[in-house]
Enzyme design. Sequence first.
Site, PDB file in Angstrom:
ATOM      1  N   LYS A   1     -37.762  13.917 -32.123  1.00  0.00           N
ATOM      2  CA  LYS A   1     -38.154  13.433 -33.454  1.00  0.00           C
ATOM      3  C   LYS A   1     -39.670  13.501 -33.635  1.00  0.00           C
ATOM      4  CE  LYS A   1     -33.864  12.022 -34.305  1.00  0.00           C
ATOM      5  NZ  LYS A   1     -33.245  12.673 -33.153  1.00  0.00           N
TER       6      LYS A   1
ATOM      7  N   GLY B   1     -27.494  11.889 -30.310  1.00  0.00           N
ATOM      8  CA  GLY B   1     -26.148  11.373 -30.087  1.00  0.00           C
ATOM      9  C   GLY B   1     -25.660  10.390 -31.125  1.00  0.00           C
TER      10      GLY B   1
END
Length: 474
Positions: free
Chosen positions: A305, A369
């Site tokens: 990110k 995830g």
Amino acid sequence: MDTSWESLLQDEHQLEVLARQAVDRALAEGVLLRTAQEPSSSEVVSYAPFTLLPSRVPRALLEQAYAVQMDFNVLVDAVSQNAAFLEQTLSSTIKRDEFTARLFDIYKQVLKEGIAQTVFLGLNRSDYMFQRRLDGSSALKQIEINTISASFGGLASRTPAVHRHVLSVLSKTEEAAKILSNNPSKGLALGIAKAWELYGSANAVVLLIAQEKERNIFDQRAIENELLARNIHVIRRRFEDVSEKGSLDQDRRLFMDGQEVAVVYFRDGYMPRQYSLQNWEARLLLERSCAVKCPDIATQLAGTKKVQQELSRVGVLEVLLPGQPEAVARLRATFAGLYSLDMGEEGDQAIAEALAAPSQFVLKPQREGGGNNLYGEEMVQALVRLKDIEERASYILMEKIEPEPFGNCLLRPGSPARVVQCISELGIFGVYVRQGKTLVMNKHVGHLLRTKAIEHADGGVAAGVAVLDNPYPV
């Protein structure tokens, strides 16, 4: 959805009858998951959750997502080769995020020893939502790019037949014909096959790093089966098996149970809980080898990110993709607002803005995830706690995308068919192969549409929130 579909959703009896037909067709097509009760066994399986009807997607945005995918492939590959950019970008994150720090340590060790692999393979999936504009139109905005274990290419190949069947049952043959054919697993296998071929050892195998408990095995088998059809053999092993039976020879060729490995395909290794000390050692062994890793450690770091947030800074794309202004424009058009929380004035300002208007932001840690992001009151509490401490650098802030909700019926084992308000997320699968400095393959290979009820802020199909869907282009 067009009005005739909306009216279908009103009739509860018809919904139940249609749902039973849809579920039977999904099972017949192989839209399957192992059960939560028996995740290690295929003795009892169930259908993977899916929507009763396909969901409307603006054709222009679907085409835009496909058009930019090859640019994203080139960008991820460029980031993975730029050690200075990765080091600078992740410098604050690795001080506070242990998982990213461990990955980065392996990256540094491999760089120091010298990268042994000469062929590089990327199988990624770029995920988007459709931001509702004030004039009622929608804009394509990237949520994230998955550079490791990008899943559902196999099951997404099987769902178009289910939705065509449902529409045919409703005598909507014209609409059924508009469901796009889609076979990501074939394209993903094509990339693995190309990397295997370039590795250049006819007897070498593909090593798929799998989890012990893998409900989503049929998704993976679809790719294995495509490879076997090309006479490329796949062996499934866990990290633990690698640490017990994996070895490198003097040329750093990787052997597993005495078989040479050409390609390592990770379907594990993207979350902290998937690593014991033994597993970290196994990962290092794999990274040091000359086998083609999918992804190699640098490409996994390129998907964090923090890297995503840095790429959105003014001028960064131009440095990474020199002389490619059209690609830069296509990429930048998909970026949502992304904000650094590094210590300093810029991070302070981002936190102040998010605390002033919490409904407009999402707080994201460096995790894959699904189920990790913080919204609303939870985000406010986290920001108040993190505001003055360096741990905040392990997160980024992102503008919250607000799509236009629509009605659909989500089918899940053990749950009654009911109509709920939903939003969708579109993923495009990308494949690239590089040999040395030459890109020998760069393509998009299909899509994945996932739909969830609007009360669920975060999470994908594997996380148990979203369900499989197909785009109905409008």
